[in-house]
Motif scaffolding. Structure first.
Motif, mmCIF file in Angstrom:
data_model
loop_
_atom_site.group_PDB
_atom_site.id
_atom_site.type_symbol
_atom_site.label_atom_id
_atom_site.label_comp_id
_atom_site.label_asym_id
_atom_site.label_seq_id
_atom_site.Cartn_x
_atom_site.Cartn_y
_atom_site.Cartn_z
ATOM 1 N N GLN A 180 -14.054 2.291 -8.654
ATOM 2 C CA GLN A 180 -14.473 0.938 -9.032
ATOM 3 C C GLN A 180 -13.665 -0.134 -8.312
ATOM 4 O OE1 GLN A 180 -15.525 0.447 -13.357
ATOM 5 N NE2 GLN A 180 -14.571 2.459 -13.487
ATOM 6 N N PHE A 181 -12.568 0.266 -7.658
ATOM 7 C CA PHE A 181 -11.725 -0.676 -6.938
ATOM 8 C C PHE A 181 -11.976 -0.558 -5.435
ATOM 9 C CE2 PHE A 181 -9.451 0.490 -10.805
ATOM 10 C CZ PHE A 181 -9.051 -0.746 -11.318
ATOM 11 N N PRO A 182 -11.871 -1.667 -4.677
ATOM 12 C CA PRO A 182 -11.940 -1.565 -3.216
ATOM 13 C C PRO A 182 -10.808 -0.685 -2.691
ATOM 14 C CG PRO A 182 -12.096 -3.854 -3.941
ATOM 15 C CD PRO A 182 -11.706 -3.052 -5.134
ATOM 16 N N PRO A 183 -10.994 -0.015 -1.562
ATOM 17 C CA PRO A 183 -9.972 0.904 -1.045
ATOM 18 C C PRO A 183 -8.583 0.277 -0.917
ATOM 19 C CG PRO A 183 -12.001 1.230 0.149
ATOM 20 C CD PRO A 183 -12.228 0.039 -0.738
ATOM 21 N N LYS A 184 -8.502 -0.948 -0.428
ATOM 22 C CA LYS A 184 -7.186 -1.563 -0.246
ATOM 23 C C LYS A 184 -6.498 -1.799 -1.600
ATOM 24 C CE LYS A 184 -4.854 -5.067 2.597
ATOM 25 N NZ LYS A 184 -4.213 -4.100 3.518
ATOM 26 N N VAL A 185 -7.287 -2.175 -2.604
ATOM 27 C CA VAL A 185 -6.721 -2.356 -3.946
ATOM 28 C C VAL A 185 -6.297 -1.006 -4.519
ATOM 29 C CG1 VAL A 185 -7.212 -3.112 -6.309
ATOM 30 C CG2 VAL A 185 -8.038 -4.462 -4.368
ATOM 31 N N GLN A 186 -7.088 0.030 -4.296
ATOM 32 C CA GLN A 186 -6.712 1.365 -4.766
ATOM 33 C C GLN A 186 -5.300 1.727 -4.309
ATOM 34 O OE1 GLN A 186 -9.527 4.426 -3.689
ATOM 35 N NE2 GLN A 186 -11.301 3.155 -4.194
ATOM 36 N N MET A 187 -4.985 1.366 -3.083
ATOM 37 C CA MET A 187 -3.708 1.751 -2.505
ATOM 38 C C MET A 187 -2.534 0.988 -3.122
ATOM 39 S SD MET A 187 -4.490 4.131 -0.540
ATOM 40 C CE MET A 187 -2.870 4.358 0.179
ATOM 41 N N ALA A 188 -2.821 -0.139 -3.775
ATOM 42 C CA ALA A 188 -1.747 -0.952 -4.347
ATOM 43 C C ALA A 188 -1.616 -0.804 -5.859
ATOM 44 C CB ALA A 188 -1.977 -2.431 -3.998
ATOM 45 N N GLU A 230 0.841 -1.191 0.000
ATOM 46 C CA GLU A 230 0.000 0.000 0.000
ATOM 47 C C GLU A 230 0.881 1.249 0.000
ATOM 48 O OE1 GLU A 230 -3.369 -0.005 2.684
ATOM 49 O OE2 GLU A 230 -3.056 -2.152 3.038
ATOM 50 N N SER A 231 0.829 1.980 -1.097
ATOM 51 C CA SER A 231 1.619 3.203 -1.277
ATOM 52 C C SER A 231 3.123 2.943 -1.290
ATOM 53 C CB SER A 231 1.284 4.239 -0.195
ATOM 54 O OG SER A 231 -0.037 4.684 -0.343
ATOM 55 N N ALA A 280 0.099 3.468 -5.398
ATOM 56 C CA ALA A 280 1.531 3.223 -5.260
ATOM 57 C C ALA A 280 2.268 3.805 -6.458
ATOM 58 C CB ALA A 280 1.804 1.725 -5.150
ATOM 59 N N PRO A 281 3.005 4.909 -6.281
ATOM 60 C CA PRO A 281 3.712 5.522 -7.408
ATOM 61 C C PRO A 281 4.785 4.600 -7.965
ATOM 62 C CG PRO A 281 4.416 6.501 -5.330
ATOM 63 C CD PRO A 281 3.246 5.619 -5.010
ATOM 64 N N MET A 282 4.865 4.547 -9.291
ATOM 65 C CA MET A 282 5.882 3.735 -9.963
ATOM 66 C C MET A 282 6.625 4.591 -10.976
ATOM 67 S SD MET A 282 5.549 0.291 -12.304
ATOM 68 C CE MET A 282 6.080 -0.904 -11.096
ATOM 69 N N PHE A 283 7.968 4.538 -10.925
ATOM 70 C CA PHE A 283 8.808 5.304 -11.839
ATOM 71 C C PHE A 283 9.642 4.356 -12.685
ATOM 72 C CE2 PHE A 283 8.103 7.859 -8.007
ATOM 73 C CZ PHE A 283 7.461 8.943 -8.572
ATOM 74 N N PHE A 284 9.765 4.680 -13.957
ATOM 75 C CA PHE A 284 10.593 3.914 -14.881
ATOM 76 C C PHE A 284 12.037 4.374 -14.709
ATOM 77 C CE2 PHE A 284 11.233 2.698 -19.624
ATOM 78 C CZ PHE A 284 11.627 1.416 -19.267
ATOM 79 N N TYR A 285 12.963 3.432 -14.715
ATOM 80 C CA TYR A 285 14.369 3.756 -14.431
ATOM 81 C C TYR A 285 14.827 4.986 -15.216
ATOM 82 C CZ TYR A 285 16.149 2.192 -18.960
ATOM 83 O OH TYR A 285 16.417 2.098 -20.308
ATOM 84 N N GLY A 286 15.551 5.855 -14.541
ATOM 85 C CA GLY A 286 16.161 7.005 -15.198
ATOM 86 C C GLY A 286 15.272 8.210 -15.357
ATOM 87 N N THR A 287 13.975 8.081 -15.044
ATOM 88 C CA THR A 287 13.101 9.255 -15.113
ATOM 89 C C THR A 287 13.636 10.349 -14.213
ATOM 90 O OG1 THR A 287 11.133 7.961 -15.668
ATOM 91 C CG2 THR A 287 10.777 10.098 -14.613
ATOM 92 N N GLU A 288 14.095 9.937 -13.025
ATOM 93 C CA GLU A 288 14.625 10.896 -12.059
ATOM 94 C C GLU A 288 15.989 11.440 -12.457
ATOM 95 O OE1 GLU A 288 16.971 7.306 -11.095
ATOM 96 O OE2 GLU A 288 14.982 7.714 -11.904
ATOM 97 N N ALA A 289 16.652 10.770 -13.397
ATOM 98 C CA ALA A 289 17.981 11.197 -13.841
ATOM 99 C C ALA A 289 17.924 12.038 -15.106
ATOM 100 C CB ALA A 289 18.872 9.969 -14.064
ATOM 101 N N GLY A 290 16.719 12.182 -15.672
ATOM 102 C CA GLY A 290 16.557 13.057 -16.827
ATOM 103 C C GLY A 290 16.330 12.374 -18.150
ATOM 104 N N ALA A 305 -0.921 10.935 5.287
ATOM 105 C CA ALA A 305 -2.030 11.225 4.376
ATOM 106 C C ALA A 305 -1.878 10.502 3.048
ATOM 107 C CB ALA A 305 -2.121 12.734 4.135
ATOM 108 N N PHE A 306 -0.649 10.358 2.590
ATOM 109 C CA PHE A 306 -0.420 9.775 1.274
ATOM 110 C C PHE A 306 -0.383 8.247 1.312
ATOM 111 C CE2 PHE A 306 1.936 13.977 1.079
ATOM 112 C CZ PHE A 306 0.822 14.646 0.600
ATOM 113 N N LYS A 307 -0.667 7.698 2.483
ATOM 114 C CA LYS A 307 -0.773 6.248 2.633
ATOM 115 C C LYS A 307 -2.194 5.855 3.037
ATOM 116 C CE LYS A 307 4.073 5.977 4.056
ATOM 117 N NZ LYS A 307 4.288 7.420 3.966
#
Length: 614
Positions: free
Chosen positions: A380-388, A33-34, A461-471, A530-532
């Motif tokens: 449309q998703f249950p709250p626990k699923v929303q968080m994942a 969750e998150s 749950a935020p997901m980032f693709f490798y290198g997005t943070e590196a530019g 709050a964000f969890k």
């Protein structure tokens, strides 16, 4: 999804559907969750061990007449073509780029676990690590061995795999050096509090998949003939190869696994093999304690596998490790599919990436419509699923978010209004001569930071693709799979355009300022309860000003996020007891003006920025 062939997602609906009695609730482990996810494409992440680099004979196409093939220099201008590529043909996309190898390996991932930990990552998802000939490895040769070129001893591993007497029986399986290094990666990640999820491709295999290779050699006498849909066998007395079979999306390189007689499940022998391989990676020593195994799976083209298989497979996974997570690739609304199959969550393209592209990237829907899309699709998703749900904006299957922003719609009409032209074929210079390949400018990076802030403060749950943070920037496959620009490497300027168009000389080196923003935003996510939580409420959606304000959490944990998608400073008021600016996507909290009285607040935001208030 296998985008090296640039096929669109094919979402086939199976006629056999689960009844209400078959439906099973999604199981979501608390840790998911998150969680903050980071997707790694191993071949492009880090080459820590050049001694295991791929060779020409490990490619799916060997190019016997081109002796000059070599591993592509990691730091070269991405669009510069090596001599062997030019020898194949004149076109960047059609002649060579898909046969490049950069030499990324598992040791490279291990060496950078501390980097990921410092960034704030709590879970990694690896693109396929099983042995396969392509650079993406969605054409697996086996599901019970890691690719030898990802490990420390390819020669020894190939000898074990090819001459070790292995069959589909797990009692015959050996542990290669690459297998052992992968388990060490899992161990090292767990020691840092990082979960590990891998990619499973259970709809199809590659032509060198051990069972299909046996068919190629032994024809009708192979014990594996029922694993695939064989239409005709090769006649060894002729020069022509008559072997014909069903291939995924019609590709002969991707033989599809066969279903059972009524199409409601995979063939029993295939199912047993996949179940055995699943056990191998989830509980490697078979002692009933899964702590030495992976923490879950991402499932490629899941909708093309019969749903009964997934119900049984999910029961197996959670029986091995009740704290595991299973996430299918689903591009449409996944809510009912999860109920029927028992997956934990989904790659959240439909309920997250598409609305984000419409409002924050393209600026083509109103703030009000943005809020409506988020609520309707999330609820449309249950709250626990929303968080994942994996809240991603880009992946190995799309253009990079930075390049989406460079090529944003800017208010145009969508061809697919429900999907907001997300992941269109034209999102690459390969198929669109007007697609811009330059680096994002300052305003475009502002939009990117605002998108990231939304990822880290929205439900899920935020997901980032490798290198997005590196530019990293780049169009759809193959350009989204550029090598990672580590800060200890010096890259050449990117000067070449793949279509010969004029372009600026862009610096692709590690972007420290952008990286530090991502690290700070992830820390914000981690530090605020709050964000969890699943609590989300739209506080203001001002269509004239293009401002969107929402609340997360409740009571003393309440946080308010305000986003200004317009090109001018904007002021907006809303009802919430906030008195302090705690984060600004611009990095300058004092540039955000906040006043409050009587339970109402007014905030003034610079253009293309977001802020978090408490």
């Amino acid at each position: 999804m296998i985008r090296a062939f640039l096929v669109l997602p094919i979402l086939l609906a199976f006629s056999a559907r689960a009844s209400e009695a078959d439906a099973q609730p999604s199981r979501v482990p608390d840790w998911a969750e998150s969680a903050v996810w980071y997707q790694i494409f191993p071949e492009r992440f880090r080459n820590a061990d050049p001694s295991n680099d791929p060779t020409r004979d490990t490619l799916e196409m060997h190019f016997p007449n081109i002796a000059s093939w070599r591993v592509t220099p990691w730091t070269a201008d991405y669009y510069a073509r090596d001599g062997w590529e030019k020898a194949i043909g004149p076109d960047f996309f059609e002649n060579g780029v898909f046969h490049r190898r950069y030499g990324g390996d598992l040791q490279g991932v291990i060496d950078k676990l501390d980097y990921l930990k410092a960034l704030g990552v709590t879970a990694i998802k690896l693109n396929p690590v099983f042995w396969g000939r392509s650079m993406h490895k969605y054409d697996g040769n086996t599901f019970h061995h890691i690719d030898p070129n990802f490990g420390p001893d390819p020669k020894g591993d190939f000898e074990i795999i090819r001459n070790g007497g292995e069959t589909a029986d797990p009692a015959t399986w050996k542990w290669t050096a690459a297998d052992k290094l992968f388990l060490e990666l899992v161990k090292q990640a767990h020691a840092r509090g990082i979960k590990v999820v891998i990619d499973g491709v259970f709809n199809h295999a590659g032509r060198d998949f051990f069972a299909f290779r046996d068919i190629r050699i032994n024809g009708e006498k192979s014990p594996y003939v029922e694993w695939f849909t064989i239409k005709s066998f090769d006649d060894p007395s002729t020069r022509r190869n008559e072997l014909r079979y069903a291939g995924w999306a019609g590709f002969f390189t991707l033989p599809e696994f066969r279903n059972n007689a009524d199409g409601t499940d995979l063939h029993p022998a295939v199912k047993k093999y996949i179940f055995d391989a699943t056990r191998r990676w989830m509980d490697p020593d078979g002692d009933g304690k899964p702590s030495d195994g992976i923490d879950g799976w991402r499932l490629d083209v899941a909708e093309e596998v019969p749903e009964q298989f997934w119900r049984d497979w999910n029961k197996l996974v959670f029986g091995i490790n009740p704290g595991a997570i299973t996430v299918p690739e689903v591009w449409n609304n996944a809510a009912d599919y999860l109920k029927r199959t028992g997956f934990s969550g989904a790659m959240n393209y439909y309920a997250f990436a598409m609305p984000v592209k419409a409002f924050l990237v393209d600026n083509s829907v109103t703030a009000t419509r943005f809020g409506e899309l988020l609520n309707a699709r999330r609820d449309q998703f249950p709250p626990k699923v929303q968080m994942a749900l994996w809240n991603l904006t880009d992946s190995h299957d799309t253009d990079r978010v930075a390049q989406m922003i460079v090529n944003r719609n800017k208010g145009g009409q969508y061809k697919r209004p429900d999907k907001f032209d997300y992941d269109e074929p034209g999102n690459s210079p390969r198929s669109n001569d007007r697609y811009t390949v330059r680096k994002p400018d300052a305003d475009e990076r502002k939009i990117q930071r605002m998108v990231a802030l939304f990822q880290l403060t929205y439900v899920g749950a935020p997901m980032f693709f490798y290198g997005t943070e590196a530019g990293i920037w780049g169009g759809d496959d193959p350009d989204c799979r550029k090598p990672m620009p580590w800060d200890d490497l010096k890259f050449e300027l990117e000067k070449i355009d793949p279509r010969g168009r004029p372009r600026p000389a862009d610096d692709p080196n590690f972007d420290r300022e952008l990286h530090d923003f991502y690290a700070a935003a992830i820390a914000l996510h981690s530090a605020n309860a709050a964000f969890k939580s699943p609590d989300f409420s739209v506080l203001a959606a001002d269509d004239a000003k293009n401002v969107f304000v929402y609340g997360r959490g409740a009571g003393p944990d309440l946080r308010v996020v305000a986003l200004n998608r317009s090109d001018a400073p904007q002021t907006v008021s809303f009802a919430a007891p906030v008195r302090e600016v705690i984060f600004a996507s611009s990095g300058a909290k004092d540039a955000v003006k906040l006043s409050s009285s009587g339970g109402r607040a007014e905030v003034t935001l610079p253009p293309l920025t977001g802020a978090v208030l408490k």
